[in-house]
Scaffold this motif. Structure first.
Motif, PDB file in Angstrom:
ATOM      1  N   GLU A   1       0.801  -1.228   0.000  1.00 15.65           N
ATOM      2  CA  GLU A   1       0.000   0.000   0.000  1.00 15.65           C
ATOM      3  C   GLU A   1       0.831   1.275   0.000  1.00 15.65           C
ATOM      4  O   GLU A   1       0.396   2.307  -0.513  1.00 15.65           O
ATOM      5  N   PHE A   2       2.044   1.215   0.588  1.00 13.79           N
ATOM      6  CA  PHE A   2       2.789   2.448   0.827  1.00 13.79           C
ATOM      7  C   PHE A   2       4.236   2.362   0.325  1.00 13.79           C
ATOM      8  O   PHE A   2       4.885   1.319   0.426  1.00 13.79           O
ATOM      9  N   ASN A   3       4.717   3.497  -0.183  1.00 13.55           N
ATOM     10  CA  ASN A   3       6.154   3.741  -0.313  1.00 13.55           C
ATOM     11  C   ASN A   3       6.609   4.418   0.976  1.00 13.55           C
ATOM     12  O   ASN A   3       5.820   5.083   1.658  1.00 13.55           O
ATOM     13  N   HIS A   4       7.881   4.264   1.311  1.00 16.37           N
ATOM     14  CA  HIS A   4       8.346   4.930   2.524  1.00 16.37           C
ATOM     15  C   HIS A   4       9.822   5.293   2.425  1.00 16.37           C
ATOM     16  O   HIS A   4      10.569   4.725   1.625  1.00 16.37           O
ATOM     17  N   PHE A   5      10.209   6.259   3.260  1.00 13.61           N
ATOM     18  CA  PHE A   5      11.603   6.671   3.401  1.00 13.61           C
ATOM     19  C   PHE A   5      11.898   6.737   4.896  1.00 13.61           C
ATOM     20  O   PHE A   5      11.378   7.589   5.611  1.00 13.61           O
ATOM     21  N   SER A   6      12.708   5.818   5.380  1.00 11.13           N
ATOM     22  CA  SER A   6      13.018   5.739   6.803  1.00 11.13           C
ATOM     23  C   SER A   6      14.095   6.763   7.163  1.00 11.13           C
ATOM     24  O   SER A   6      15.084   6.904   6.457  1.00 11.13           O
ATOM     25  N   PHE A   7      13.888   7.481   8.289  1.00  8.35           N
ATOM     26  CA  PHE A   7      14.874   8.508   8.661  1.00  8.35           C
ATOM     27  C   PHE A   7      15.239   8.509  10.148  1.00  8.35           C
ATOM     28  O   PHE A   7      16.088   9.274  10.572  1.00  8.35           O
ATOM     29  N   LEU A   8      14.603   7.651  10.968  1.00  2.00           N
ATOM     30  CA  LEU A   8      14.935   7.635  12.389  1.00  2.00           C
ATOM     31  C   LEU A   8      14.737   6.241  12.944  1.00  2.00           C
ATOM     32  O   LEU A   8      13.650   5.681  12.863  1.00  2.00           O
ATOM     33  N   GLN A   9      15.809   5.671  13.505  1.00  2.00           N
ATOM     34  CA  GLN A   9      15.720   4.381  14.182  1.00  2.00           C
ATOM     35  C   GLN A   9      16.333   4.541  15.576  1.00  2.00           C
ATOM     36  O   GLN A   9      17.447   5.069  15.707  1.00  2.00           O
ATOM     37  N   GLU A  10      15.610   4.107  16.598  1.00  2.00           N
ATOM     38  CA  GLU A  10      16.142   4.223  17.952  1.00  2.00           C
ATOM     39  C   GLU A  10      15.416   3.272  18.890  1.00  2.00           C
ATOM     40  O   GLU A  10      14.331   2.783  18.588  1.00  2.00           O
TER      41      GLU A  10
END
Length: 300
Positions: A157-166
């Motif tokens: 359903e979605f495209n995504h751009f990951s920018f924060l992992q913690e």
């Protein structure tokens, strides 16, 4: 009837205005035979004569006058549409609807919005706060253009751009029996009262899953959508919470942040947008610009 080229109507308007093929041709910078052919083609397409050619000067027929009343409106609308499209393509206007979870530390994100506004001052924004699940739903229903969400999302359903992992932290008041510890096991929270984000938030499910892996179900004393309320409730002795480190460090209250293991709880935050959904020129440029700036911030 076939599609009538706007040029046919433009030439027709000029001929009727000048009452001459030659003067209209000069004004339009085309040859007289070209404009005569255009008018003849238009007459054949409409099945009527537009001009009475039996006189010294051209005179509109009844059909010609009827067409003339509409032609200028159509040509003007076409010109306005072209201007509108040029503005959109040139990013001189546009409106972007962005879903934001209230648990996000939005300072860096808002700073990037400000930079984008400096480049494209005529593009406007609508920022709508909601949990990840509601943001996903609104994107699919095209009530939002893009959103900030906690992964994973539905890949189909979605495209995504990951920018924060913690990692997430357990947040307790200074008087709590675990406050002096640096790290705890999730199992040690079995008897605690949890202050949770409500079910529209992906973290609600994430924390419940972690508790189940540790062998218990969390006892929830309160649910909220506002992270700043959580700090006040913790220091008031209502319970403990589990928050992303970037959010927990913003709490103004005197609290202690503990690492948790068995299991470690993490979150992965991303910009998401619908697959196979139309994205405006403004939204596409905002996505490009924001991804570029977030990558720069990550590498700093």
């Amino acid at each position: 009837m076939n599609f009538i080229d706007i040029r046919h109507l433009t030439y027709f308007i000029e001929v009727s205005r000048f009452e001459s093929f030659t003067r209209a041709a000069d004004h339009l910078f085309v040859t007289q035979p070209t404009i005569s052919k255009m008018i003849k083609n238009l007459e054949e397409e409409l099945g009527v004569e537009l001009f009475d050619r039996s006189r010294k000067k051209l005179v509109l027929t009844d059909a010609g006058r009827a067409i003339a009343d509409k032609a200028e409106t159509i040509v003007k609308a076409s010109e306005n549409l072209k201007t509108e499209l040029d503005d959109l393509i040139g990013l001189q206007k546009g409106h972007i609807r962005i879903g934001l979870p209230p648990i996000l530390d939005a300072e860096a994100f808002i700073h990037i919005l400000g930079e984008f506004h400096q480049l494209y001052p005529h593009i406007t924004f609508e920022l709508i706060e909601n949990g990840t699940r509601k943001i996903e739903e609104d994107i699919l229903q095209e009530n939002l253009d893009v959103g900030i969400a906690v992964l994973p999302t539905e890949e189909e359903e979605f495209n995504h751009f990951s920018f924060l992992q913690e990692e997430l932290r357990v947040v307790v008041p200074p008087s709590h029996q675990l406050a002096s510890r640096k790290r705890i096991d999730m199992k040690e929270l079995e008897e605690e009262l949890f202050i949770m984000f409500h079910k529209d938030f992906a973290l609600h499910e994430r924390i419940h899953d972690a508790c189940r892996k540790a062998g218990f179900s969390p006892k929830t004393v309160s649910e909220t959508s506002q992270w700043d309320f959580i700090g006040k409730m913790i220091t008031s002795g209502l319970g403990i919470s589990v928050l992303p480190w970037s959010v927990a460090k913003l709490l103004k209250e005197d609290v202690r942040l503990l690492k948790v293991r068995n299991p470690v709880i993490e979150w992965d935050v991303a910009i998401i947008w619908g697959k196979n959904h139309y994205l405006s020129y403004a939204t596409r440029e905002w996505l490009r610009f924001t991804q570029e700036r977030l990558l720069e911030n990550t590498s700093d």
